[in-house]
Design a protein around this motif. Structure first.
Motif, short mmCIF file in Angstrom:
data_model
loop_
_atom_site.label_atom_id
_atom_site.label_comp_id
_atom_site.label_asym_id
_atom_site.label_seq_id
_atom_site.Cartn_x
_atom_site.Cartn_y
_atom_site.Cartn_z
N ARG A 23 -3.60 7.61 6.61
CA ARG A 23 -4.16 6.30 7.28
C ARG A 23 -2.79 5.13 7.79
O ARG A 23 -2.79 4.44 8.30
CB ARG A 23 -5.06 5.84 6.09
CG ARG A 23 -5.61 4.47 6.13
CD ARG A 23 -7.15 5.23 7.09
NE ARG A 23 -8.12 3.61 7.07
CZ ARG A 23 -8.86 3.80 7.92
NH1 ARG A 23 -9.62 4.87 8.42
NH2 ARG A 23 -9.82 2.70 8.10
N LYS B 179 -5.07 12.11 3.13
CA LYS B 179 -5.95 10.80 4.00
C LYS B 179 -4.64 9.28 3.66
O LYS B 179 -5.11 9.48 4.19
CB LYS B 179 -6.59 11.21 3.02
CG LYS B 179 -7.80 12.94 3.47
CD LYS B 179 -9.15 12.17 2.44
CE LYS B 179 -9.80 13.32 2.20
NZ LYS B 179 -11.29 13.19 1.73
N ALA B 180 -4.38 9.91 2.10
CA ALA B 180 -3.48 8.22 2.88
C ALA B 180 -2.32 8.07 3.43
O ALA B 180 -1.89 7.38 4.30
CB ALA B 180 -3.39 8.06 1.16
N LYS B 181 -1.55 8.79 3.55
CA LYS B 181 -0.14 9.29 4.27
C LYS B 181 -1.04 8.95 6.01
O LYS B 181 -0.05 8.54 7.12
CB LYS B 181 0.29 10.41 4.14
CG LYS B 181 0.70 10.62 3.14
CD LYS B 181 1.49 11.72 2.35
CE LYS B 181 2.83 12.08 1.70
NZ LYS B 181 3.20 12.73 0.74
N TRP C 295 -10.64 4.35 -1.29
CA TRP C 295 -9.15 5.54 -1.62
C TRP C 295 -8.66 5.27 -2.83
O TRP C 295 -8.37 6.30 -3.81
CB TRP C 295 -8.06 5.86 -0.49
CG TRP C 295 -7.05 6.80 -0.59
CD1 TRP C 295 -7.54 8.13 -0.50
CD2 TRP C 295 -6.03 6.50 -1.78
NE1 TRP C 295 -6.61 8.32 -0.20
CE2 TRP C 295 -6.02 7.86 -1.31
CE3 TRP C 295 -5.68 5.75 -2.11
CZ2 TRP C 295 -4.52 8.39 -2.15
CZ3 TRP C 295 -4.11 6.16 -2.60
CH2 TRP C 295 -3.66 7.52 -2.81
N PHE C 296 -8.21 3.26 -3.28
CA PHE C 296 -7.35 3.79 -4.63
C PHE C 296 -8.64 3.97 -5.53
O PHE C 296 -8.44 4.49 -6.49
CB PHE C 296 -7.03 2.55 -4.66
CG PHE C 296 -6.15 2.55 -3.93
CD1 PHE C 296 -5.31 3.10 -4.34
CD2 PHE C 296 -5.47 0.63 -2.42
CE1 PHE C 296 -3.52 2.79 -3.60
CE2 PHE C 296 -4.74 0.70 -1.79
CZ PHE C 296 -3.05 2.05 -2.90
N TRP D 57 -8.96 1.34 1.66
CA TRP D 57 -8.18 1.68 0.81
C TRP D 57 -8.93 1.14 -0.40
O TRP D 57 -8.17 1.86 -1.59
CB TRP D 57 -7.23 1.02 1.58
CG TRP D 57 -6.22 1.49 2.09
CD1 TRP D 57 -5.97 0.96 3.01
CD2 TRP D 57 -4.76 2.16 2.10
NE1 TRP D 57 -5.14 1.54 4.15
CE2 TRP D 57 -4.80 2.69 3.71
CE3 TRP D 57 -4.68 3.18 0.86
CZ2 TRP D 57 -3.39 3.67 3.48
CZ3 TRP D 57 -4.40 3.86 1.52
CH2 TRP D 57 -3.21 4.20 2.52
N ILE E 189 0.96 -1.04 0.32
CA ILE E 189 0.29 -0.07 0.10
C ILE E 189 0.95 1.09 -0.43
O ILE E 189 0.83 2.08 -1.00
CB ILE E 189 -1.02 0.07 1.26
CG1 ILE E 189 -2.15 -0.79 1.09
CG2 ILE E 189 -2.17 1.40 0.65
CD1 ILE E 189 -2.96 -1.16 2.44
N VAL F 145 0.66 4.17 -2.79
CA VAL F 145 0.20 5.93 -2.60
C VAL F 145 2.00 6.70 -3.23
O VAL F 145 1.46 7.23 -3.68
CB VAL F 145 0.50 6.10 -0.90
CG1 VAL F 145 0.85 7.07 -0.86
CG2 VAL F 145 -0.95 5.20 -0.53
#
Length: 431
Positions: free
Chosen positions: A358, A354-356, A384-385, A381, A334, A338
């Motif tokens: 998480r 937001k991904a960072k 998000w993807f 995830w 993941i 990202v």
């Protein structure tokens, strides 16, 4: 770039770099802490070591008939490193296994190493010289588009030490990235030992030495001040990015920069432009096809400029998001996905942050890098993807002010905010 003094330190060619867990944790922390990961611009202030690196390079760099001979800025004399041949041999065995699995990779790798030897970047040692070798520099292959590039791994640690530990990396001379944007035998798997005769782009000092020598070449060529300034401000290590109001003005600067660098045996290649007129004229200015170092022109509309997707036909910048098929939902895979969304300008920051956040949560829970995430986390995830994938279709104009001559007034509108998870600021330039 040039020869390296005291070439008695010998390196052997193998593949695969090792990354210590603590290094991975540290780099992950940097990645989650800043939107400028890997592109941070450092202030002009220099430490005592950086000043010594500047002095070493200034005093010991020598202009040759072709190119420059540059020193390695050691921290203190030459290092007393443990012979790491055992590690190199282990990595060579891994290399041959990958060759068996991937013949295309083997073909590209052998071609890249043959070029390294044929062009004199490295030279093969005799058996007697090879037996006297004390330290070996491993390397790995990285594809840049269809082309495989050999990256020398000066960070490979053996018994707690690596080559980079003994080198002063030098000050960051490259301008801010956002500012710039706005060996092997043909049919054998036997090892051969070679000496690097050119600066390897894998040592921590490589960018500093390359940039400093490039600037010195421009000065010693007695180039006009505007061309020296262009080399300082519009080059990011070995890439030149110029922008001009007309093709004629841009061509004049580009040819001058190209000729100044070529006088030091530093040849710009891979020209791309949004102007057909520029491409046609730069092609006329190219060396003959039988030149040993011909300039190359890319005819592709879609490509990358310093890692950022650029469509030269529409003159727009954008993103390249990798495919997510058969994605294994572990913390490491993941994080890799990202990080592959390269965004030095911060255009996609509201989504990436937001991904960072998480990813950081996965770490604080104690999840191991190779451990699969929970079903609830996977659902987040996946969503998000799915949101990030359309970034591949998003683009924005490269030119900020196409009608600059008509602008009468500028205004800066700045906004900032923070939460428990992150803080951010955005500035709009209005006219």
């Amino acid at each position: 770039m040039g020869g390296i003094p005291k070439p008695d330190v010998v390196r052997s060619h193998t593949i695969f770099s090792s990354v210590l867990l603590e290094d991975l944790v540290r780099e992950m922390k940097r990645f989650c802490d800043t939107e400028n990961f890997g592109t941070e611009f450092q202030s002009p202030g220099m430490s005592e070591e950086d000043q010594r690196a500047i002095s070493t390079l200034s005093d010991q760099t020598r202009k040759l008939e072709v190119g420059y001979k540059v020193p390695i800025p050691w921290r203190k004399n030459e290092p007393d490193l443990t012979c790491n041949r055992q590690m190199v041999e282990d990595r060579f065995r891994n290399l041959t296994k990958r060759f068996e699995r991937d013949p295309a990779f083997e073909k590209d790798y052998r071609a890249a190493m043959k070029k390294t030897l044929d062009k004199g970047y490295a030279s093969r040692l005799t058996d007697a010289e090879a037996k006297e070798a004390r330290y070996f520099l491993s390397h790995h292959g990285v594809y840049k588009g269809p082309k495989l590039r050999v990256v020398f791994d000066a960070a490979a640690s053996y018994k707690g030490k690596c080559w980079n530990d003994a080198i002063i990396s030098g000050p960051a001379l490259q301008p801010s990235l956002p500012a710039v944007l706005i060996s092997f035998q043909p049919a054998s798997t036997d090892t051969i030992v070679c000496r690097m005769d050119r600066l390897p782009f894998g040592a921590t000092c490589s960018p500093f030495v390359a940039i400093q020598t490039t600037r010195r070449a421009a000065t010693e060529a007695n180039a006009p001040k505007e061309i020296v300034d262009a080399i300082k401000k519009k080059m990011y290590v070995n890439d030149y990015l110029g922008s001009a109001p007309t093709a004629a003005i841009g061509l004049q600067e580009a040819i001058a920069v190209k000729d100044v660098l070529a006088s030091a045996d530093l040849h710009l290649q891979g020209w791309r432009s949004n102007s057909k007129e520029f491409i046609e004229e730069i092609r006329k200015n190219m060396k003959p096809a039988n030149s040993p170092t011909p300039s190359l022109i890319s005819e592709e509309e879609n490509g990358k400029v310093l890692g950022v997707a650029w469509n030269s036909k529409t003159d727009t910048l954008g993103f390249q998001v990798s495919e997510l098929e058969n994605l294994e939902y572990t913390r490491m895979t993941i994080a890799s996905k990202v990080a592959s969304v390269f965004d030095p300008l911060g255009t996609a920051a509201p989504l990436i942050v937001k991904a960072k956040v998480r990813l950081r949560e996965l770490g604080t829970r104690g999840l191991k890098w190779s451990e699969r995430i929970s079903e609830s986390d996977q659902s987040w995830w996946e969503e998000w993807f799915a949101t990030a994938q359309p970034l591949s279709d998003f683009s924005f104009s490269r030119c900020l002010f196409p009608n600059e001559s008509e602008i009468e007034e500028f205004q800066l509108h700045a906004f900032g905010d923070a939460s428990e998870e992150a803080y951010a600021a955005v500035i709009f330039l209005c006219h």
